[in-house]
Design an enzyme around this catalytic site. Structure first.
Site, PDB file in Angstrom:
ATOM      1  N   ASP A   1      -0.640  -4.620   1.283  1.00  9.93           N
ATOM      2  CA  ASP A   1       0.081  -5.893   1.368  1.00  9.93           C
ATOM      3  C   ASP A   1      -0.729  -6.916   0.566  1.00  9.93           C
ATOM      4  OD1 ASP A   1       2.422  -6.968   3.503  1.00  9.93           O
ATOM      5  OD2 ASP A   1       1.176  -8.539   2.636  1.00  9.93           O
TER       6      ASP A   1
ATOM      7  N   ARG B   1       4.686 -24.856   6.871  1.00 12.36           N
ATOM      8  CA  ARG B   1       3.605 -23.866   6.804  1.00 12.36           C
ATOM      9  C   ARG B   1       2.337 -24.443   6.172  1.00 12.36           C
ATOM     10  NH1 ARG B   1       6.320 -18.111   5.454  1.00 12.36           N
ATOM     11  NH2 ARG B   1       7.983 -18.166   7.003  1.00 12.36           N
TER      12      ARG B   1
HETATM   13  C1  LIG Z   1       9.172  -9.286   5.765  1.00 13.10           C
HETATM   14  S1  LIG Z   1       7.684  -8.387   5.548  1.00 13.10           S
HETATM   15  C2  LIG Z   1       8.295  -6.734   5.546  1.00 13.10           C
HETATM   16  C3  LIG Z   1       7.369  -5.806   6.271  1.00 13.10           C
HETATM   17  C4  LIG Z   1       7.840  -4.346   6.331  1.00 13.10           C
HETATM   18  N1  LIG Z   1       7.923  -3.763   5.028  1.00 13.10           N
HETATM   19  C5  LIG Z   1       9.154  -4.231   7.046  1.00 13.10           C
HETATM   20  O1  LIG Z   1      10.165  -3.934   6.410  1.00 13.10           O
HETATM   21  O2  LIG Z   1       9.187  -4.430   8.262  1.00 13.10           O
HETATM   22  C6  LIG Z   1       7.331  -8.692   3.811  1.00 13.10           C
HETATM   23  C7  LIG Z   1       5.883  -8.395   3.444  1.00 13.10           C
HETATM   24  O3  LIG Z   1       5.772  -8.420   2.020  1.00 13.10           O
HETATM   25  C8  LIG Z   1       4.511  -8.954   1.678  1.00 13.10           C
HETATM   26  N2  LIG Z   1       4.536  -9.430   0.282  1.00 13.10           N
HETATM   27  C9  LIG Z   1       5.131 -10.548  -0.222  1.00 13.10           C
HETATM   28  N3  LIG Z   1       4.892 -10.649  -1.535  1.00 13.10           N
HETATM   29  C10 LIG Z   1       4.142  -9.573  -1.885  1.00 13.10           C
HETATM   30  C11 LIG Z   1       3.575  -9.126  -3.109  1.00 13.10           C
HETATM   31  N4  LIG Z   1       3.727  -9.811  -4.247  1.00 13.10           N
HETATM   32  N5  LIG Z   1       2.848  -7.981  -3.097  1.00 13.10           N
HETATM   33  C12 LIG Z   1       2.687  -7.276  -1.946  1.00 13.10           C
HETATM   34  N6  LIG Z   1       3.190  -7.652  -0.756  1.00 13.10           N
HETATM   35  C13 LIG Z   1       3.916  -8.789  -0.732  1.00 13.10           C
HETATM   36  C14 LIG Z   1       4.305 -10.064   2.703  1.00 13.10           C
HETATM   37  O4  LIG Z   1       2.966 -10.415   2.832  1.00 13.10           O
HETATM   38  C15 LIG Z   1       4.900  -9.435   3.958  1.00 13.10           C
HETATM   39  O5  LIG Z   1       3.914  -8.858   4.764  1.00 13.10           O
END
Ligand SMILES: C[S@@+](CC[C@H](N)C(=O)[O-])C[C@H]1O[C@@H](n2cnc3c(N)ncnc32)[C@H](O)[C@@H]1O
Length: 286
Positions: A157, A53
């Site tokens: 996010d 990445r």
């Molecule tokens: C795998 S996705 C899940 C998306 C959705 N909630 C779902 O279940 O389909 C995880 C998301 O968490 C976000 N994320 C990771 N660390 C985070 C943080 N510290 N604060 C807010 N969002 C975060 C990432 O950017 C990503 O978009």
């Protein structure tokens, strides 16, 4: 192949050969942990993940090594930090992912609205590219019809790139997976240029406010409490201590009687005196 093309190919091939040392891996993973709470221990899988990445950012900035990239990152600046976070988050999502949660939401919405008739507030706390908050919006519309206007959805996010896409509400066919043809027709407009795109209808789009939010913030300060919080499939990236702190903070901004909904595989660590388990990865605040 022309000489110029050959040179370009070997230049790009060189990027793949750049070595990521354990020392640099540790620096990059520690930085991500401090910024976003995402825990990436030194395993061969995570080594490959960081390498694959971050190499894209080396290319973008024409850098020759991870050490040069680290120097750029250390200098900081919001754009450099933001693209680092964006590169190392995993944004997989889809419409109606873990669909039992939307059946649950649909079943409790009328009672919630009776209890809180002025306004219902729903927070989607790791909204990624937006399929989750739009699914929440569709569920609200289908369950409450005219009363859906009383529902406000906040979608947040940490990753500004996915948030931008979520806020645009425009998806390719492959990104519409999970949404039935009937709901797609009802809530999205098809737009054909070279390819077919689907744009969220204004009524659905206007229910949702998109904003950046880092779940690592020490305190979650909102003007009003939420009645439902979705925080799904993000705690899996955090360690136990971080998960505990995030759950504590989420619970503190939930109205009594409101619901916290986590990802299906994320309920193992939830032991909070104010959270009563309701169904798979769903909790009610006492
Ligand atoms: C795998 S996705 C899940 C998306 C959705 N909630 C779902 O279940 O389909 C995880 C998301 O968490 C976000 N994320 C990771 N660390 C985070 C943080 N510290 N604060 C807010 N969002 C975060 C990432 O950017 C990503 O978009």
């Amino acid at each position: 192949m022309t000489a110029v093309k050959k040179e370009a190919v070997s230049f790009i091939a060189n990027f793949e050969e750049i070595n990521l040392t354990d020392k640099m891996f540790d620096k990059l993973s520690k930085h991500m942990y401090e910024l976003a709470g995402v825990d990436l221990p030194n395993t061969s899988k995570n080594h490959a993940l960081i390498r694959n990445r971050i190499v894209k950012l080396l290319r973008r900035h024409s850098l020759k090594s991870y050490e040069e990239y680290w120097a750029l990152l250390e200098k900081g600046g919001p754009q450099i930090t933001s693209e680092f976070i964006s590169a190392l988050t995993t944004n997989m999502t889809s419409f109606y992912r873990e669909s039992s949660h939307f059946d649950f939401l649909s079943s409790v919405l009328p009672t919630l609205l009776n209890k809180f008739p002025a306004e219902l507030r729903i927070w989607c706390a790791a909204a990624s590219t937006g399929q989750e908050p739009y699914t929440i919006g569709i569920t609200v519309n289908e369950a409450l019809q005219a009363n859906a206007k009383k529902v406000r959805i906040l979608a947040t996010d940490i990753d500004l790139e996915v948030l931008k896409k979520a806020s645009a509400g425009i998806y390719e066919e492959r990104e519409m997976q999970g949404l039935s043809p009937v709901l797609r027709q009802k809530y999205f407009q098809s737009q054909k240029t070279k390819e077919e795109y689907f744009r969220a209808q204004d009524d659905l789009h206007s229910m949702i406010r998109f904003a950046p939010f880092n779940l690592m913030n020490p305190k979650f300060e909102f003007q009003h409490k939420f009645h439902v919080i979705f925080c799904r499939n993000v705690l899996i990236y955090f360690d136990e201590a971080t998960t505990k702190r995030v759950i504590e903070n989420l619970t503190s901004c939930l109205a009594p009687g409101g619901y916290l909904i986590l990802g299906h595989s994320e309920s193992g660590n939830v032991k909070h005196p104010q959270l009563k388990p309701m169904s798979r990865a769903v909790y009610q605040k006492l």
